[in-house]
Write an enzyme that holds these catalytic residues in place. Structure first.
Site, PDB file in Angstrom:
ATOM      1  N   CYS A 147       0.974  -1.156  -0.199  1.00 49.42           N
ATOM      2  CA  CYS A 147      -0.001  -0.033   0.118  1.00 49.42           C
ATOM      3  C   CYS A 147       0.795   1.201  -0.013  1.00 49.42           C
ATOM      4  O   CYS A 147       1.833   1.197   0.413  1.00 49.42           O
ATOM      5  CB  CYS A 147      -0.953   0.142   1.335  1.00 49.42           C
ATOM      6  SG  CYS A 147      -1.939   1.449   1.466  1.00 49.42           S
ATOM      7  N   HIS A 155      -8.214  -4.289   2.274  1.00 48.62           N
ATOM      8  CA  HIS A 155      -7.232  -3.426   3.099  1.00 48.62           C
ATOM      9  C   HIS A 155      -7.598  -1.907   2.805  1.00 48.62           C
ATOM     10  O   HIS A 155      -7.372  -1.219   3.670  1.00 48.62           O
ATOM     11  CB  HIS A 155      -5.685  -3.641   2.360  1.00 48.62           C
ATOM     12  CG  HIS A 155      -4.701  -3.047   3.050  1.00 48.62           C
ATOM     13  ND1 HIS A 155      -4.019  -3.461   3.986  1.00 48.62           N
ATOM     14  CD2 HIS A 155      -4.132  -1.776   2.456  1.00 48.62           C
ATOM     15  CE1 HIS A 155      -2.974  -2.384   4.512  1.00 48.62           C
ATOM     16  NE2 HIS A 155      -3.353  -1.434   3.572  1.00 48.62           N
ATOM     17  N   GLU A 156      -7.844  -1.628   1.563  1.00 47.70           N
ATOM     18  CA  GLU A 156      -7.858   0.079   1.133  1.00 47.70           C
ATOM     19  C   GLU A 156      -9.282   0.418   1.819  1.00 47.70           C
ATOM     20  O   GLU A 156      -9.187   1.626   2.093  1.00 47.70           O
ATOM     21  CB  GLU A 156      -7.895   0.021  -0.443  1.00 47.70           C
ATOM     22  CG  GLU A 156      -6.413  -0.208  -0.771  1.00 47.70           C
ATOM     23  CD  GLU A 156      -5.179   0.283  -0.240  1.00 47.70           C
ATOM     24  OE1 GLU A 156      -5.215   1.584   0.594  1.00 47.70           O
ATOM     25  OE2 GLU A 156      -4.121   0.034  -0.460  1.00 47.70           O
ATOM     26  N   HIS A 202      -2.315   1.354   9.105  1.00 45.90           N
ATOM     27  CA  HIS A 202      -1.456  -0.073   9.037  1.00 45.90           C
ATOM     28  C   HIS A 202      -1.418  -0.576  10.305  1.00 45.90           C
ATOM     29  O   HIS A 202      -0.997   0.049  11.271  1.00 45.90           O
ATOM     30  CB  HIS A 202      -0.457   0.127   8.269  1.00 45.90           C
ATOM     31  CG  HIS A 202      -0.140   0.451   6.887  1.00 45.90           C
ATOM     32  ND1 HIS A 202       0.542   1.371   5.799  1.00 45.90           N
ATOM     33  CD2 HIS A 202      -1.368  -0.103   6.088  1.00 45.90           C
ATOM     34  CE1 HIS A 202      -0.058   1.160   4.979  1.00 45.90           C
ATOM     35  NE2 HIS A 202      -0.998   0.534   4.983  1.00 45.90           N
ATOM     36  N   HIS A 230      -8.708   1.289   5.309  1.00 44.41           N
ATOM     37  CA  HIS A 230      -8.216   2.913   5.432  1.00 44.41           C
ATOM     38  C   HIS A 230      -9.364   3.844   5.280  1.00 44.41           C
ATOM     39  O   HIS A 230      -9.474   4.919   5.784  1.00 44.41           O
ATOM     40  CB  HIS A 230      -7.316   3.098   4.438  1.00 44.41           C
ATOM     41  CG  HIS A 230      -5.878   2.695   4.321  1.00 44.41           C
ATOM     42  ND1 HIS A 230      -5.156   2.548   5.892  1.00 44.41           N
ATOM     43  CD2 HIS A 230      -5.122   1.893   3.741  1.00 44.41           C
ATOM     44  CE1 HIS A 230      -4.165   1.870   5.598  1.00 44.41           C
ATOM     45  NE2 HIS A 230      -4.001   1.589   4.567  1.00 44.41           N
TER      46      HIS A 230
END
Length: 286
Positions: free
Chosen positions: A85, A233-234, A243, A237
């Site tokens: 990332c 994962h994104e 993280h 965010h």
């Protein structure tokens, strides 16, 4: 003959020294980019020291789960070259960084959406020439299940804005190349894969960008990158998570490969605790 051998040795040593310098310089840039080192500033005499760089390497090794040596050994260089990332691993003061390392748990950005019903929209899809196996409907389905991974753990609802609608979602997804006007340029295939912006009141809140130079796929493979894994994962965010150094955690910054069955995928405990810290625990009836 002896002169020739001596000249060869000198040139070889010079080449090795140059390669080591380039490697060291690249590592310092990497450490700065991902939050382990401050940017040097000659105007305020904030220059990088050998001790500071070694300490940054140790923190990076600890965060990444490799042996803590303080030197650029092969395991560290391999981790630095792993696709990942774009966002920094360390956000905030050094004191905050130390507290996070001690707790060995998820990290929150300090930002969240002040609602639990969120919309999302796709503004551009993977290029067929780069990712020929991903048609638009399949991308929509993969992203839907990536959002579902988070809504299964917290009282969140995600609805896609109809394709072609003038309305924009809270979380806007796009596939872009190189410079794309957000301060986090992509670097071609490999390297950085994607990034997303934390919830806040600015124009980029929730925006999620994937590098269109990557070969995206459903299920991953030796020469492609699994879209679902990176999307989960994104979206973490985009919901307010930073993280994590915990293993297992979908919020580790490095690409972890495909997860298998995306329909029945479940977040690791660390990720469930993190999203529930922000939005609460999902009721069984929700």
């Amino acid at each position: 003959m002896e002169l020739g051998v001596l000249l060869w040795m000198v040139l070889t040593l010079m080449g090795s020294t140059t390669a080591q310098h380039d490697q060291y310089s690249g590592a310092v840039d990497w450490l700065s980019r991902y939050g382990y080192l401050p940017r040097p500033d000659p105007r305020t005499s904030k220059l990088l020291t050998k001790e500071g760089i070694e300490n940054a390497i140790r923190v990076m090794q600890r965060f990444g789960g490799v042996q803590e040596t303080g030197v650029l050994d092969s395991a560290t260089l391999k981790l630095m070259s792993t696709p990942r990332c774009s966002l920094p691993d360390i956000i905030g003061s050094e004191d905050m960084m130390k507290r996070r390392r001690r707790r060995k748990r998820y990290a929150l950005s300090g930002l969240k959406w002040h609602k639990t019903d969120l919309t999302w929209s796709v503004h551009s899809y993977p290029s067929p020439s780069t990712s020929p196996g991903l048609h638009n409907n399949l991308v929509d389905n993969i992203l839907t299940y990536a959002f579902k991974a988070w809504s299964n753990a917290a009282p969140l609802r995600f609805n896609q804005v109809a394709r072609g609608s003038r309305a924009e979602g809270d979380i806007r997804v796009s596939f872009s190349q190189l410079l794309h006007n957000d301060g986090y340029p992509f670097d071609g295939r490999g390297g950085t894969l994607a990034h997303a912006f934390f919830p806040f009141t600015g124009d980029l809140a929730g925006d999620t960008h994937f590098d269109d130079d990557e070969v995206w796929s459903y299920g991953g493979g030796s020469s492609s990158t699994d879209l679902f894994t990176v999307a989960v994962h994104e979206f973490g965010h985009a919901l307010g998570l930073s993280h994590s150094s915990s293993d297992p955690s979908i919020m580790r910054p490095y690409y972890q490969g495909p997860v298998g069955d995306i329909i029945n995928f479940e977040l690791a405990l660390d990720d469930r605790l993190a999203i529930q810290q922000l939005y609460g625990v999902k009721d069984d009836n929700q």
